[in-house]
Enzyme design. Structure first.
Site, PDB file in Angstrom:
ATOM      1  N   ASP A  75       0.805  -1.230   0.000  1.00  0.00           N
ATOM      2  CA  ASP A  75       0.000   0.000   0.000  1.00  0.00           C
ATOM      3  C   ASP A  75       0.829   1.267   0.000  1.00  0.00           C
ATOM      4  OD1 ASP A  75       0.689  -0.629   2.830  1.00  0.00           O
ATOM      5  OD2 ASP A  75      -0.440   1.217   3.206  1.00  0.00           O
ATOM      6  N   ASP A  78       5.602   0.324   3.415  1.00  0.00           N
ATOM      7  CA  ASP A  78       5.834  -0.885   4.193  1.00  0.00           C
ATOM      8  C   ASP A  78       5.654  -2.100   3.285  1.00  0.00           C
ATOM      9  OD1 ASP A  78       3.083  -1.123   3.858  1.00  0.00           O
ATOM     10  OD2 ASP A  78       2.640  -0.255   5.811  1.00  0.00           O
ATOM     11  N   TYR A 228      -5.565   0.936   8.954  1.00  0.00           N
ATOM     12  CA  TYR A 228      -6.684   1.199   8.046  1.00  0.00           C
ATOM     13  C   TYR A 228      -7.993   0.852   8.744  1.00  0.00           C
ATOM     14  CZ  TYR A 228      -3.306   2.084   4.411  1.00  0.00           C
ATOM     15  OH  TYR A 228      -2.279   2.630   3.680  1.00  0.00           O
ATOM     16  N   GLU A 469       5.733   9.711   3.132  1.00  0.00           N
ATOM     17  CA  GLU A 469       5.407   8.373   2.637  1.00  0.00           C
ATOM     18  C   GLU A 469       4.453   8.443   1.440  1.00  0.00           C
ATOM     19  OE1 GLU A 469       4.323   3.985   4.451  1.00  0.00           O
ATOM     20  OE2 GLU A 469       3.630   5.750   5.541  1.00  0.00           O
TER      21      GLU A 469
END
Length: 489
Positions: A75, A78, A228, A469
């Site tokens: 995603d 990571d 999430y 990120e």
């Protein structure tokens, strides 16, 4: 309003509506925005992989559960495969192709590959739907976040998480149903057999999501929160999936479902939000196209909601949920602000096109939102991302003369396997995380979280993950935006 405050508002309006500097190469930015997805690939990489510093990874995902869950996308920075944002990414890539494929030129083929990489995985994750099971995540996030490892090296827990009738997740099942339905439109004429498979699976997954109602955060809290966590409820995903199934299948049952459940599933809630967690503004814009085409007056209330969303985004209209930074960037509290910028801008552009085709405008009190105005607002946000901002910095890696160099991304920040064949262990990667040096592998096309406060400032530093990120769901709506502007500007 005090004179100084009024002056500030007028200055912001002028900033947002004035023409931006000429010279952005939207075609180049489009190419790079799609290339980014190749850097996020998990599984066995294809022969035509263009980011050569990435290698195969997580080839045995799903083995502990007796299924093949290799493939898909990581995603963000990571090495987890979170099903909820991955499905939303796939939906938005599909919508980008559906609305803007004629503007993609030679990049259409790469955009289709990006969609299919997502749908191939979602088909695997939903392959057991006949047994009432959907696999929604691979990887233990706490184990993963405790390490700074290349995906090619990772030895963290690859735990498989699922939902079923006793542990529901209407949200994390509804979004794959939407993604598969949207993608079935993308491949309808290109690969009819694959398109039919996607649509049939979307129908089955939606039936499961609707029958077993509940939020997956309640069923899988430790695995998904705070990463999430569904803070918005599962109701919007059911409407969102039904809307895409209606568009893809033209079956009356989905039209009737939407009308019947509009109030029950709270279609009018938080109409100013759109992203992996909250689909409300997207639902209203998507459904409104039919109203504007004069084909679906029974959806008129969705158009009213969409018009309300549009008015709330206009500069100078005070709305607590949609604000602008002094430099003109859409700003919402929390991290990874660019996800809001690209998703909301996509809706502005899509709705402007729907209005244009219907020869309509949106009245907003003393202001009229014309299609041209909405396109200017969307373009201003894209230009901010590409470098027209107070820092003179592109927030897309590899685009422009100045861009983020120390992004929060494991694969990008650690030496590639080609440069460093020996394994780099869990904690051995920490020195690269804290290094002041630029990332050795340029993740071309990655758009980072960007400024997360209202001052247009940005720390180019890995530890500041909310700003540095990148995520797939930042880039997915941007693909459609860049396609349009590459063809029209």
């Amino acid at each position: 309003m005090a004179p100084n405050a009024l002056y500030s508002v007028l200055a912001l309006i002028l900033l947002l509506l004035r023409p931006t500097a000429a010279g952005h190469d939207y075609r180049d930015a489009l190419r790079k925005s799609i290339l980014f997805f190749e850097g996020q690939r998990s599984g066995k990489l294809p022969a035509d992989q263009r980011l050569h510093w990435r290698r195969d990874s997580a080839l045995h995902d799903g083995a502990t559960a007796g299924v093949d869950l290799s493939g898909g996308y990581y995603d963000a920075g990571d090495n987890i495969k979170f099903g909820f944002p991955m499905a939303f990414t796939t939906t938005m890539l599909s919508w980008s192709v559906i609305d803007f494929e004629r503007s993609m030129g030679p990049e259409l083929g790469n955009a289709l590959k990006a969609v299919r990489w997502g749908t191939d995985y979602l088909m695997k994750a939903t392959a057991k739907i006949g047994s009432g099971v959907v696999f929604v995540q691979v990887g233990d996030p706490f184990s993963d976040h405790n390490c700074w490892e290349r995906p090619e090296d990772m030895d963290t827990l690859r735990t498989v998480f699922k939902i079923d009738g006793s542990h529901p997740g209407s949200d994390v099942a509804g979004e794959p149903a939407a993604a598969l339905a949207a993608a079935s439109i993308v491949f309808r004429s290109r690969d009819p057999s694959y398109s039919s498979m996607l649509l049939n699976r979307a129908v089955a997954v939606f039936q499961f999501a609707d029958k077993h109602r509940g939020a997956y955060s309640n069923s899988l809290r430790r695995a998904v929160c705070p990463f999430y966590c569904d803070n918005n409820g599962y109701q919007d995903e059911l409407l969102w999936a039904a809307a895409w199934l209606h568009k893809a299948s033209r079956r009356r049952q989905y039209r009737e479902y939407i009308v019947r459940n509009e109030v029950v599933l709270r279609a009018g809630d938080t109409i100013n939000e759109f992203g992996w967690d909250n689909k409300h503004a997207g639902i209203n814009v998507l459904i409104s196209k039919e109203v504007l085409m004069g084909r679906a007056n029974y959806f008129a209330s969705f158009k009213q909601n969409a018009d309300g969303f549009i008015c709330s985004t206009l500069p100078g209209i005070s709305h607590p949920q949609v604000q602008y930074s002094p430099g003109g960037l859409i700003f919402k509290a929390g991290g990874s602000n660019m996800q809001h910028v690209t998703s909301l801008s996509f809706l502005l552009l899509a709705y402007s096109n729907y209005l244009s085709h219907a020869n309509k405008v949106v009245p907003c009190g003393g202001t009229t939102a014309t299609p041209a105005l909405l396109k200017r607002l969307a373009k201003r946000q894209v230009d901010y991302i590409l470098g027209d901002n107070p820092l003179g910095m592109s927030y897309m890696v590899g685009y422009g003369a100045r861009y983020p160099l120390r992004i929060h991304h494991r694969a990008s920040s650690l030496p590639s396997v080609a440069a460093h064949p020996a394994r780099i262990g869990c904690k051995a990667g920490s020195r690269y995380f804290f290094s002041p040096n630029p990332n050795p592998n340029v993740l071309v096309g990655a758009v980072v979280g960007g400024p997360s406060n209202n001052t247009d400032s940005f720390p180019d530093s890995r530890p500041f993950f909310q700003q540095s990120e990148p995520t797939t769901y930042i880039n997915a709506p941007l693909v459609g935006l860049l396609a349009f502007f590459s063809a029209h500007y």
